[in-house]
Design a protein around this motif. Sequence first.
Motif, mmCIF file in Angstrom:
data_model
loop_
_atom_site.group_PDB
_atom_site.id
_atom_site.type_symbol
_atom_site.label_atom_id
_atom_site.label_comp_id
_atom_site.label_asym_id
_atom_site.label_seq_id
_atom_site.Cartn_x
_atom_site.Cartn_y
_atom_site.Cartn_z
ATOM 1 N N THR A 90 0.716 -1.303 0.034
ATOM 2 C CA THR A 90 0.153 0.088 0.267
ATOM 3 C C THR A 90 1.034 1.354 0.055
ATOM 4 O O THR A 90 0.478 2.243 0.854
ATOM 5 N N SER A 132 4.099 -3.000 -3.709
ATOM 6 C CA SER A 132 3.073 -2.137 -4.322
ATOM 7 C C SER A 132 2.869 -1.157 -5.296
ATOM 8 O O SER A 132 2.254 -0.435 -5.942
ATOM 9 N N HIS A 140 1.812 4.645 5.866
ATOM 10 C CA HIS A 140 0.427 3.758 4.516
ATOM 11 C C HIS A 140 1.170 2.526 4.453
ATOM 12 O O HIS A 140 0.185 1.477 3.912
ATOM 13 N N ALA A 141 2.231 2.235 4.226
ATOM 14 C CA ALA A 141 3.155 0.106 3.997
ATOM 15 C C ALA A 141 4.458 0.597 4.775
ATOM 16 O O ALA A 141 5.184 1.603 5.440
ATOM 17 N N LYS A 175 1.721 4.205 -1.724
ATOM 18 C CA LYS A 175 1.563 5.151 -2.554
ATOM 19 C C LYS A 175 2.360 7.025 -3.724
ATOM 20 O O LYS A 175 3.408 7.062 -2.498
#
Length: 316
Positions: free
Chosen positions: A149, A223, A203-204, A151
């Motif tokens: 995930t 991702s 986010h990740a 981005k």
Amino acid sequence: MIANGEFNFIARHFRPLAGEGSLDLRDDAALIPARPGFELVVSTDTIVENVHFLSDDPAETVSRKLLRVNLSDCAAMGATPFGYFMNVCRPPDRDDRWFESFAAGLAEDQQLFGIHLLGGDTTGIKGPLVLGVTILAWAVAGKAIRRTTAKPGDNVWVTGTIGDAALGLLARRGELPDPDGFLGSRYQLPQPRLGVATAPIVHAGMDISDGLLQDCGHLASESQVNIIIESPLIPLSKQVKAAGADYWPLCLTGGDDYELLLTAPPQNADALRQQAAAAGTDITRIGRVTAGTGEVQLLDANGEAIELAQRGWQHF
């Protein structure tokens, strides 16, 4: 007689470590009560003598490393660990005194991290000592941090310092000076960075076990983004800097850091720094995420690409 020996071995060393759900290690499985609003996170790792630890490493550091590499997985997912299962493949040269120290190390880290033993398995082996832990943790439902995930536009962050453990292995082998013992301790005792990664600030993420560059590649690939790393920003300890520039490629590829590799949007930078400080660790921005298909680029101070012969640790 073999079964009684095994059960006595478990009772002597591991029953004192058992906790809620373990049934006192007297049954074939544990019973874990459900926790509404949470998801159960399960992770497992195996460590092997002379692959992940040295034969003369103290027993208490071997057991603590075994736990901590699994705790690092929980930290990367933003999960709170509570218990673990352990498998021991015991060679004949490891006696009861060694396992007394081994269990003492487990007890110390159980208290430090608030976890307990739930069960496991023991067996004999004609070969090196092989140890495995499966750790259980709770994550708020829908809030576990994933590798998938990241981005475009995110910043890339790492906790702590990079390369200490790779040089620590050299130090433990007598191939590199380690006057204060810092590098060796970083190889023997990883520091799981629990409490740093939480959604939606992050986010990740994942932990760095195979080397910074290779794990950046894992994150980028999962991702489906590209990652650009600015080499001057990578945090290095004073001990790594003192070792000299010849060791710099190994620091980025050697593995065993067990620091966190995270991505977060720029507006969350202050919140992430505050969260890391509260967890007792430094955190450093080392690059950025861009649109792409899984590539990692390492840049020097002039923005020129750096190519290294090896990207990281290979398990096979």
